[in-house]
Write an enzyme that holds these catalytic residues in place. Structure first.
Site, PDB file in Angstrom:
ATOM      1  CB  CYS A  81      42.228  39.834  39.276  1.00 44.11           C
ATOM      2  SG  CYS A  81      40.461  40.140  39.184  1.00 44.11           S
ATOM      3  CB  CYS A 135      40.704  43.371  39.564  1.00 44.94           C
ATOM      4  SG  CYS A 135      40.336  41.778  40.251  1.00 44.94           S
ATOM      5  CG  ASP A 136      44.269  44.612  38.121  1.00 49.62           C
ATOM      6  OD1 ASP A 136      43.682  45.404  38.866  1.00 49.62           O
ATOM      7  OD2 ASP A 136      44.982  43.687  38.530  1.00 49.62           O
TER       8      ASP A 136
END
Ligand code: NAP
Length: 318
Positions: free
Chosen positions: A138, A141-142
């Site tokens: 992701c 997200c990261d």
């Protein structure tokens, strides 16, 4: 044990829309929005701008859209439980729905648990190896993590997710390579053009990653050309999987009929599963469209079908 008219499992656009319709129909839904299984709000919580959801001419972020949907579901009286459902028993009626903390019985059930990003088994990329140490499924997200800043990053896949993630990563990376096993993107034309025209994005066609190397974090990747079999080692700051999703059906323990690819089978044109009183909405039953708006649409269908089904049951739920 509390008995409700309808329980909804899952909280993406499908789950929240089902809750909004069910609550407005005075079915007093209980919605399990999840906790450890993934962010409440589903996959949109890990996306950036949503530009194709009707009604937002300037776009809206995924988390903002889900927060609005959640508030709307709550406003009409949905009981929202922030916990995962571990197990259901569909052999009894009312159905048993067992959350991590709360057990209830429900006359009707809507499954809207969505799907989870897939990973590849690449040497060096597993748990206990470099997974989560520069490898992620992701980007949104990261991607902002300091370890990815000003590095050359690699994204595996050729669909809309791969393009979206690659373009997103250009905010932080010095360069982003999309590693695709074929010579044609699966992504929609508009998304594909975004990648092909982006100065910081380069496509590596006919390619796969055969190994990830690094001591503490990702340092290098081996790129293999699948046509001539040649391998090349490249310096890499990170690797992102964007190769599709697996529907979240494990908690059903085989009690609903699934397609060969794991998605729940529904009667065409409806959200009815093979168990009467159980309906499925959103990505968990949709391996074709998988859009926020189609998920919301099937969430609406599921709530209307529940209302009709409970009515046919002769008001036994009231
Ligand atoms: P997808 O469309 O299924 O694409 C998956 C990609 O991963 C494909 O290019 C596939 O290659 C590749 N792949 C699969 N297994 C692989 C393997 N074992 N090794 C190497 N490559 C592999 O999945 P997605 O991109 O996640 O998109 C899913 C849905 O969400 C689509 O309907 C998409 O339109 C939608 N979506 C929309 C947006 C947007 O509009 N903003 C953003 C993200 C997703 P092949 O092409 O060779 O099969």
């Amino acid at each position: 044990m509390k008995v409700v008219k309808v329980a909804i499992v899952g909280s993406g656009p499908a789950g929240y829309t089902a809750a909004i319709y069910a609550a407005r129909a005075k079915l007093e839904p209980t919605l399990f929005e999840g906790f450890y299984s993934g962010p409440a709000g589903g996959q949109l919580m890990t996306t950036t701008d949503v530009e194709n959801y009707p009604g937002f001419s300037e776009g809206i972020t995924g988390p903002a859209l889900m927060e609005e949907c959640r508030k709307q579901a709550a406003r009409f009286g949905t009981e929202i439980l922030t916990e995962d459902v571990k197990n259901v028993d569909l052999s009894c009626h009312p159905f048993l729905v067992e959350g991590a903390k709360t057990k209830i019985k429900a006359h009707a059930l809507i499954v809207a648990t969505g799907a989870t990003a897939k990973r590849l088994e690449i040497p060096g990329a597993g748990d206990g190896e470099l997974w989560q140490k520069g490898i992620s499924a992701c980007a949104v997200c990261d991607g902002a993590m300091p370890l990815f800043r000003d590095k050359e990053l690699y994204v595996i896949g050729g669909g809309d997710s791969a393009v979206e993630e690659a373009v997103y990563l250009t905010k932080y990376a010095s360069k982003v390579y999309i590693v695709h096993r074929r010579d044609e993107l699966r992504a929609s034309k508009i998304m594909a053009e975004r990648a092909l025209n982006h100065p910081k994005v380069e496509l590596l066609w006919h390619s796969v990653i055969s190994r990830v190397v690094g001591k503490e974090f990702v340092e290098k990747v081996m790129i293999k050309n699948v046509e001539d079999g040649k391998e090349e080692e490249r310096v890499a700051g990170g690797l992102f999987f964007a190769i599709g999703h697996t529907p979240n059906t494990a908690f059903l323990n085989g009690q609903l009929r699934l397609h060969g690819n794991g998605y729940i089978v529904v009667e065409p044109g409806t959200t009815k599963t093979n168990v009467q009183g159980v309906f499925a909405a959103g990505d968990v039953q949709d391996h074709v469209y998988r859009q926020a708006v189609t998920a919301a649409g099937t969430g609406c269908m599921a709530a209307l079908e529940v209302e009709r089904w409970l009515g046919h049951q002769g008001d036994e739920s009231s």
